[in-house]
Design an enzyme around this catalytic site. Structure first.
Site, PDB file in Angstrom:
ATOM      1  N   TYR A  61       0.854  -1.188   0.000  1.00 18.22           N
ATOM      2  CA  TYR A  61       0.000   0.000   0.000  1.00 18.22           C
ATOM      3  C   TYR A  61       0.885   1.230   0.000  1.00 18.22           C
ATOM      4  CZ  TYR A  61      -3.466   3.379   1.727  1.00 18.22           C
ATOM      5  OH  TYR A  61      -4.283   4.466   1.890  1.00 18.22           O
ATOM      6  N   TRP A  90       1.688   5.409  -2.155  1.00 13.07           N
ATOM      7  CA  TRP A  90       1.483   6.368  -3.244  1.00 13.07           C
ATOM      8  C   TRP A  90       2.736   6.481  -4.111  1.00 13.07           C
ATOM      9  CZ3 TRP A  90      -2.268  10.699  -3.557  1.00 13.07           C
ATOM     10  CH2 TRP A  90      -3.369  10.542  -2.704  1.00 13.07           C
TER      11      TRP A  90
END
Length: 839
Positions: free
Chosen positions: A148, A150
């Protein structure tokens, strides 16, 4: 109720250590393009915006904002520095104990053990052999691939998607669902309105500018958080915010900010500050709702025609059910700290003017975080302006691009599939998709399974293999995880209760991290694989607004021995079979994948009558731009539903807004009943814990980084206090503790302790403190549970307890105490690479 700060210029950087900074104006290049003897014509993109790449002596040395970026973020200026940071991972490395003993090594050494440099071939063998062992001995669900983060905006080189694809082809894995940003809201709101309100397209800004009379920023900081996006932001929203502010001067548009902190957005709009105690927003809303009902000010027509279940909720509101306590403004005032007369005034103000309630994601990142958005929608329903121009509610204006008219519809238009306005809004922009987790190839691995757990329950899963847990109306069992593989993420930043997490992580046989930097997560790994950055490879992506498709061209060669994620996974699969390699690549090179993404959009555009250049023309120019139709500038959230709720029914069982949900009530959960309610949080200023830890810590999104990204650059110097993450504390709270502006302080509770730099300010209410999430975890004694984090990782202090049985979301608040730090200040060590053997 008074304004706490003077009006600040929207485009001016603030000065002074205690000031709240706002978004920068257009970034000015430090040196002219003429000094770059390589080309400065390539384009790349990031979560902070698109940019041209200035290259000198084959090094990426400048990020030049693209002309289409309306208000470039300062963050892109730090990208060259990040590329050559001291903590860049340059070679494949293996923890010394793991290299000697493999999965039988001493797991308590994670974080403190030395690393040994190895060849790529050795690293591939170690990873592949361990995967094969676990598949054979424990099955597919023993490998956690729920990576997980960005890391990348690219459609090809998305580490999480590629990891899932590789593990799916190799033999299966356990993944995750939901996000740390929107865990509670995305689980609760489909029951209320039939859609995920965290992504539902709100009424567009041109409509607000023309019609709205009152705007309420509720747990949202638009000016700060619109700098970044999951896609590529073009920051067009700031032009609309400027128009909104100018319009306010013309016709007396009123702004309120309901928040413990007077944030950037409050300053920019000179908003009236309603200081609400952290995690008590539901009580405040209930007090308003009670006043609207008792004074007969609420919209009976809207509640009757467009909602269901108000009678059940009304009994609770009036104290005729549940706790048998009427939710009067006076009751609410004792909980939330807002005076009862102000609660009544706000209720009258909101119902008498065309009001837009701009809810953020802050309120749902708390214990019982399902309730604030349910109650916000209930309050908006009682006001009765949903579906009208400039009125109603939305839960995501703070997120980049939301509210900006787009060439393509946002996912939220599923609220009213038959709505003609929404259909018109969804114009012919071709969009762009990335590589899929699923393979198109036939083969035995297609039948392998993928298990799923809520993303924020990973530690609980490690602690309780095989245990039952409830989630979204069903019962599940946690898998017995033996290996975790993380690509492009930093869980030892974004997960809660760091010390509990470190202990739980010792249950894993093997932990693999694939990243570009020696983050706290990488330092906990057994095997570390170095990856390229976006400017070191080719890719393709689109803007968050769908107005652009960008060619992401390689600007410089990979630093050290860094490899593309795509190539790493191909080489791991080569240790399996040729068929599995083919299933992963589908016979395409990386550039062929990039070209195929574009050509799929090209074909879609052609069918829709939208003109696009050929791929070669696009790659040469660097981008494609799509015009926004005038119809998109008129979009009103739920307009079609309001006009005809029968034809344009919502996606709920009743087709209406569900103030009472029979489905949720049928789950019989203790922490989430059939209608919105006030549940006392596990830690808040009214709890027993506050006697020992009397300050309520909140942890909003940072200004000068994206979560933990860019914290390893010079940007941290713009805010840090003596090298520590700043913590805002009210003047009175500071005086009680002998703390002065600029002091280094120790923030602590029973979960852990961190250092921070005191910012003494009236911008935060008494009893609350503010420390941004995202500062890198830097324990004084690496790997030791309970060690002091000398840099300021706020998630050392936050609890790892699910919001409720419904969403199992994460929390971002905690009760703490603060004291002035005494003694010699420990050095910051996290931003330098660890010593590595074999170099």
């Amino acid at each position: 109720m008074t304004k706490k700060m003077d009006r600040r210029s929207f485009l001016r950087a603030s000065g002074g250590i205690a000031a709240v900074a706002t978004v920068n104006a257009n970034a000015i290049p430090l040196v002219g393009d003429s000094l770059f003897n390589d080309k400065a014509e390539g384009i790349s993109a990031s979560h902070y915006g698109a940019f041209k790449t200035g290259v000198r002596n084959s090094r990426f040395e400048q990020a030049i904002p693209l002309e289409g970026d309306h208000y470039p973020s300062t963050m892109i200026d730090a990208l060259p520095a990040r590329t050559y940071a001291q903590d860049r991972i340059l070679y494949p490395c293996v923890r010394e104990g793991y290299l000697k003993n493999g999965y039988k090594s001493d797991k308590s050494k994670r974080g403190s053990d030395k690393y040994v440099r190895v060849s790529w071939e050795t690293a591939y063998d170690l990873v592949a052999n361990e995967m094969k062992r676990i598949y054979k001995d424990f099955g597919h669900d023993a490998i956690y691939g729920g990576s997980y983060g960005w890391f990348c905006v690219g459609s090809l080189n998305n580490p999480q998607a590629l990891l899932g694809r590789m593990l799916g082809v190799a033999g299966g894995y356990t993944s995750r669902t939901c996000t740390y940003s929107t865990h509670a809201i995305r689980q609760i709101t489909p029951y209320i309105t039939g859609t995920d309100e965290s992504s539902a397209q709100p009424t567009v800004y041109p409509v607000l500018i023309e019609n709205t009379e009152c705007i309420v920023f509720w747990g949202a900081d638009l000016v700060n958080s619109n700098q970044i996006a999951w896609g590529v932001p073009d920051h067009e929203v700031y032009g609309y915010l400027k128009q909104l502010k100018e319009e306010a001067k013309k016709r007396g548009l009123k702004f309120y900010i309901i928040d413990p902190v007077y944030n950037n957005t409050g300053m920019y709009f000179d908003a009236e500050h309603i200081q609400v105690r952290p995690t008590t927003d539901v009580a405040l809303m209930l007090g308003m709702a009670h006043y609207l009902y008792s004074e007969n000010l609420y919209s009976k027509d809207f509640m009757h025609k467009y909602t269901i279940g108000f009678d059940e909720f009304k009994k609770y509101l009036l104290g005729e059910s549940e706790d048998m306590v009427a939710k009067t403004p006076e009751w609410a005032a004792k909980i939330c700290g807002v005076d009862a007369n102000i609660i009544k005034m706000l209720a009258k103000e909101f119902v008498s003017k065309r009001t837009m309630l701009m809810g953020g994601w802050a309120t749902q990142r708390a214990h019982h975080g399902e309730q604030p958005n349910w109650m916000l929608i209930t309050l908006a329903s009682m006001i009765g302006q949903i579906g009208l121009p400039g009125g109603g509610y939305a839960c995501n204006y703070h997120y980049s691009g939301n509210g900006v008219p787009m060439p393509a519809a946002a996912t939220g238009n599923t609220l009213s599939n038959a709505d003609a306005n929404a259909k018109e809004y969804a114009s012919a922009s071709p969009g762009l998709s990335g590589i899929s987790v699923k393979s198109k190839m036939d083969g035995p691995w297609k039948q392998r399974k993928m298990e799923v757990i809520p993303v924020s329950r990973i530690v609980e899963c490690l602690e309780n293999p095989g245990a039952d847990y409830n989630f979204d109306g069903k019962s599940y069992k946690y898998p017995d995880l033996k290996m975790a593989y993380w690509a492009g993420g930093n869980p030892f930043h974004h997960h809660q209760d760091r010390n509990r997490m470190i202990e739980a992580w010792q249950k894993l046989d093997t932990f693999v991290v694939q990243d570009a930097f020696w983050t706290a997560t990488a330092r906990m790994a057994d095997i570390v694989l170095p990856t390229t950055l976006t400017t070191e490879r080719n890719d393709i992506t689109k803007s968050q607004s769908n107005a652009y498709i960008f060619a992401m061209k390689q600007a410089s060669k990979p630093y050290g021995e860094a490899m593309d994620d795509f190539d790493i996974f191909v080489n791991i699969l080569r240790r399996f079979t040729a068929e599995q390699v083919l299933a992963f690549t589908e016979g395409k090179t990386k550039m062929e994948w990039v070209k195929s993404f574009y050509n799929a959009s090209y074909a879609k555009a052609k069918k829709s009558g939208v003109v696009m250049p050929t791929f070669d023309e696009f790659w040469e120019k660097g981008f494609v731009y799509f015009e926004t139709p005038e119809s998109a500038k008129k979009f009103i959230k739920m307009e079609g539903f309001r006009k005809n709720p029968v034809i344009n029914r919502l996606g709920t069982p009743s087709g209406k807004i569900e103030i009472f949900s029979k489905k949720i009530a049928g789950y019989n959960y203790k922490g989430c009943k059939g209608h919105p309610m006030w549940f006392e949080p596990m830690e808040w200023l009214g709890s027993k814990v506050a006697k020992e830890f009397p300050l309520n810590l909140i942890s909003p999104h940072p200004k000068y980084r994206l979560h933990s990204q860019l914290n390893n650059t010079w940007l941290r110097d713009l805010e840090e206090v003596q090298g520590r993450e700043p913590i805002w504390i009210n003047t009175k709270d500071a005086q009680k503790r002998g703390i002065q502006n600029g002091d280094v302080v120790r923030i602590f509770n029973k979960r852990g302790q961190v250092l921070g730099g005191a910012v003494v300010t009236e911008a935060i209410m008494e009893g609350a403190v503010r420390m941004q999430e995202g500062a890198w975890y830097d324990p004084q004694v690496p790997g030791k549970i309970g060690s002091l984090c000398v840099h300021g990782d706020v998630n050392v202090l936050t609890p790892d307890v699910g919001t409720s049985e419904l969403a199992q979301g994460n929390q971002a608040t905690a009760l703490v105490e603060i004291e002035k730090f005494k003694g010699e200040l420990p050095e910051i060590g996290i931003f330098k690479a660890p010593k590595i053997k074999g170099i």
